[in-house]
Design a protein around this motif. Structure first.
Motif, PDB file in Angstrom:
ATOM      1  N   LEU A 101       0.920  -1.260  -0.332  1.00  0.00           N
ATOM      2  CA  LEU A 101       0.105  -0.338   0.041  1.00  0.00           C
ATOM      3  C   LEU A 101       1.115   0.980  -0.152  1.00  0.00           C
ATOM      4  CD1 LEU A 101      -2.483  -0.853   2.491  1.00  0.00           C
ATOM      5  CD2 LEU A 101      -2.606  -1.753   0.114  1.00  0.00           C
ATOM      6  N   GLY A 102       2.462   1.564   0.344  1.00  0.00           N
ATOM      7  CA  GLY A 102       2.951   2.184   0.585  1.00  0.00           C
ATOM      8  C   GLY A 102       2.677   3.281   1.311  1.00  0.00           C
ATOM      9  N   LYS A 103       2.215   3.203   2.722  1.00  0.00           N
ATOM     10  CA  LYS A 103       2.030   3.441   3.929  1.00  0.00           C
ATOM     11  C   LYS A 103       1.771   3.256   5.074  1.00  0.00           C
ATOM     12  CE  LYS A 103      -2.483   3.553   2.309  1.00  0.00           C
ATOM     13  NZ  LYS A 103      -4.122   4.853   1.579  1.00  0.00           N
ATOM     14  N   THR A 104       1.571   3.422   5.955  1.00  0.00           N
ATOM     15  CA  THR A 104       1.539   2.848   7.710  1.00  0.00           C
ATOM     16  C   THR A 104       0.944   3.641   8.742  1.00  0.00           C
ATOM     17  OG1 THR A 104       2.644   0.769   8.983  1.00  0.00           O
ATOM     18  CG2 THR A 104       3.489   2.683   7.617  1.00  0.00           C
ATOM     19  N   GLU A 105       1.105   3.136   9.658  1.00  0.00           N
ATOM     20  CA  GLU A 105       0.268   4.692  10.386  1.00  0.00           C
ATOM     21  C   GLU A 105       1.549   4.010  11.606  1.00  0.00           C
ATOM     22  OE1 GLU A 105      -2.928   4.517  13.790  1.00  0.00           O
ATOM     23  OE2 GLU A 105      -3.877   5.379  12.254  1.00  0.00           O
ATOM     24  N   PHE A 106       2.023   5.126  12.558  1.00  0.00           N
ATOM     25  CA  PHE A 106       2.611   4.887  13.494  1.00  0.00           C
ATOM     26  C   PHE A 106       2.665   5.983  14.169  1.00  0.00           C
ATOM     27  CE2 PHE A 106       7.222   6.565  15.700  1.00  0.00           C
ATOM     28  CZ  PHE A 106       7.181   4.972  16.614  1.00  0.00           C
ATOM     29  N   PHE A 107       1.938   6.349  15.717  1.00  0.00           N
ATOM     30  CA  PHE A 107       1.927   6.920  16.819  1.00  0.00           C
ATOM     31  C   PHE A 107       0.764   7.428  16.634  1.00  0.00           C
ATOM     32  CE2 PHE A 107       3.470   9.495  20.415  1.00  0.00           C
ATOM     33  CZ  PHE A 107       3.559   8.505  21.200  1.00  0.00           C
ATOM     34  N   GLY A 108      -0.145   6.919  15.657  1.00  0.00           N
ATOM     35  CA  GLY A 108      -1.280   7.750  15.499  1.00  0.00           C
ATOM     36  C   GLY A 108      -0.821   8.516  14.466  1.00  0.00           C
ATOM     37  N   LEU A 109       0.067   8.523  13.525  1.00  0.00           N
ATOM     38  CA  LEU A 109       0.844   9.813  11.977  1.00  0.00           C
ATOM     39  C   LEU A 109       0.680   8.856  10.621  1.00  0.00           C
ATOM     40  CD1 LEU A 109       2.227  11.568  14.328  1.00  0.00           C
ATOM     41  CD2 LEU A 109       0.153  12.290  13.845  1.00  0.00           C
ATOM     42  N   PRO A 110       0.267   9.227  10.241  1.00  0.00           N
ATOM     43  CA  PRO A 110       0.586   8.729   8.678  1.00  0.00           C
ATOM     44  C   PRO A 110       1.781   8.460   8.021  1.00  0.00           C
ATOM     45  CG  PRO A 110      -0.502  10.935   8.197  1.00  0.00           C
ATOM     46  CD  PRO A 110      -0.661  10.449  10.019  1.00  0.00           C
ATOM     47  N   PHE A 111       2.601   7.659   7.492  1.00  0.00           N
ATOM     48  CA  PHE A 111       3.866   7.734   7.136  1.00  0.00           C
ATOM     49  C   PHE A 111       4.008   6.840   5.879  1.00  0.00           C
ATOM     50  CE2 PHE A 111       4.456   8.750  11.775  1.00  0.00           C
ATOM     51  CZ  PHE A 111       5.834   9.574  11.205  1.00  0.00           C
ATOM     52  N   TYR A 112       4.255   7.237   5.000  1.00  0.00           N
ATOM     53  CA  TYR A 112       4.695   6.182   3.822  1.00  0.00           C
ATOM     54  C   TYR A 112       5.908   5.864   4.103  1.00  0.00           C
ATOM     55  CZ  TYR A 112       1.929  10.174   1.155  1.00  0.00           C
ATOM     56  OH  TYR A 112       0.520  10.405   0.725  1.00  0.00           O
ATOM     57  N   VAL A 113       5.509   4.448   3.108  1.00  0.00           N
ATOM     58  CA  VAL A 113       7.523   3.351   3.957  1.00  0.00           C
ATOM     59  C   VAL A 113       7.349   3.355   2.071  1.00  0.00           C
ATOM     60  CG1 VAL A 113       7.261   2.958   5.837  1.00  0.00           C
ATOM     61  CG2 VAL A 113       5.246   2.071   4.376  1.00  0.00           C
ATOM     62  N   ASN A 114       8.493   2.093   2.120  1.00  0.00           N
ATOM     63  CA  ASN A 114       8.775   1.454   0.656  1.00  0.00           C
ATOM     64  C   ASN A 114      10.588   0.818   0.910  1.00  0.00           C
ATOM     65  OD1 ASN A 114      11.224   2.947   0.383  1.00  0.00           O
ATOM     66  ND2 ASN A 114      10.526   4.605  -1.187  1.00  0.00           N
ATOM     67  N   GLU A 115      10.264   0.195  -0.005  1.00  0.00           N
ATOM     68  CA  GLU A 115      12.046  -0.739   1.312  1.00  0.00           C
ATOM     69  C   GLU A 115      13.151  -0.339   0.613  1.00  0.00           C
ATOM     70  OE1 GLU A 115       9.777  -1.168  -1.974  1.00  0.00           O
ATOM     71  OE2 GLU A 115       8.757  -3.287  -2.483  1.00  0.00           O
ATOM     72  N   ASN A 116      12.761   0.732   1.145  1.00  0.00           N
ATOM     73  CA  ASN A 116      14.381   1.820   1.721  1.00  0.00           C
ATOM     74  C   ASN A 116      14.163   1.875   3.213  1.00  0.00           C
ATOM     75  OD1 ASN A 116      15.847   2.393  -1.514  1.00  0.00           O
ATOM     76  ND2 ASN A 116      13.958   2.872  -1.691  1.00  0.00           N
TER      77      ASN A 116
END
Length: 279
Positions: free
Chosen positions: A75-90
């Motif tokens: 999906l290219g995203k997740t949540e952490f500490f109630g905040l949205p974050f983009y993530v990828n293989e890097n």
């Protein structure tokens, strides 16, 4: 095709590879991300249908999950500490244990004015601290240009001002700054531990951010601790997320460098996971 029928198909296909509850959780994560629907919507609207185009999207997600690609990367995203974050293989996928580390810092340093996050990855620690302590000047360092691009994007999404620094902490000699707090979740998984790791981590998450040589597992901790000796303000604090199997070795290393008030904290899974100490 009815959405509820596809749900049954989706979970059945994943059952040989994942726990049923995990497979079901994947379905609802995609449902919310792609259709903007929640679990209750499927229950209340049993006749919801998906188009051929939508089914094609779901099939692609399913295939990637069958190859053990993490749902966050799909999906290219997740949540952490109630905040949205983009993530990828890097970037590593932020984990609940690291949320506990952020919470511990917030409780321990309510009056901090400057923080450095070493090995920031997606920026989850630095951004979460800045969001909850807006008065703090936050710096975030990483060796990976690709990771820093994602971290900068996440800072923009969460509307926080972070000073990003591209440097390799293993060779960094000095910077003209001092901090109330230095925090790091550095590479700490030994090569010998690879055999116990799941393929979704081993095959997709960046090895640069995960692994250290068996012969020098505390390499990053030792280097960061020496850096902290020069760059922490008086009574400044150093926080680490650690390898649960190397807690006592990490404590001994910090004590040998004359860090004081060394505290070890367990995570929600009852593993030794975090350390804080002060000059």
């Amino acid at each position: 095709m009815l959405l509820k029928e596809y749900k049954t198909y989706f979970i059945t296909k994943l059952e040989p590879l994942y726990d049923v509850l995990e497979a079901e959780s994947f379905f609802y994560i995609v449902l919310e991300s792609y259709h903007k629907l929640k679990r209750i919507d499927v229950a209340l609207q049993p006749n919801l249908e998906i188009t051929l185009e939508q089914k094609s999207y779901w099939d692609k997600v399913l295939q990637q999950l069958q190859n053990y690609k993490p749902i966050q990367y799909i999906l290219g995203k997740t949540e952490f500490f109630g905040l949205p974050f983009y993530v990828n293989e890097n970037t590593l996928i932020p984990r609940p244990e690291t949320e506990e580390l952020v919470d511990w810092i917030l409780q321990s340093l309510p009056k901090a004015q400057s923080v450095l996050d070493i090995g920031t990855g997606s920026g989850c620690i630095a951004i979460s601290l800045k969001k909850n302590m807006p008065q703090v000047k936050v710096y975030a360092l990483d060796v990976s240009e690709q990771a820093l691009k994602i971290a900068e994007q996440n800072a923009q999404v969460n509307n926080v001002d972070i000073q990003f620094i591209q440097q390799n902490i293993l060779v960094l000699q000095d910077i003209p700054l001092s901090f109330d707090c230095i925090v790091s979740n550095p590479p700490y998984v030994r090569e010998l531990e690879k055999a116990t790791m799941k393929p979704n981590v081993l095959n997709f998450e960046p090895h640069l951010a995960l692994f250290v040589e068996d012969t020098d597992a505390l390499l990053f901790y030792r280097k960061i601790a020496h850096f902290a000796l020069k760059h922490l303000k008086p009574n400044g604090k150093l926080f680490f997320e650690i390898n649960q199997y190397l807690a006592q070795e990490t404590i001994a290393m910090l004590a040998a460098l004359n860090f004081k008030n060394i505290q070890l904290k367990k995570d929600i899974y009852n593993n030794d996971r975090m350390i804080q100490c002060r000059l």
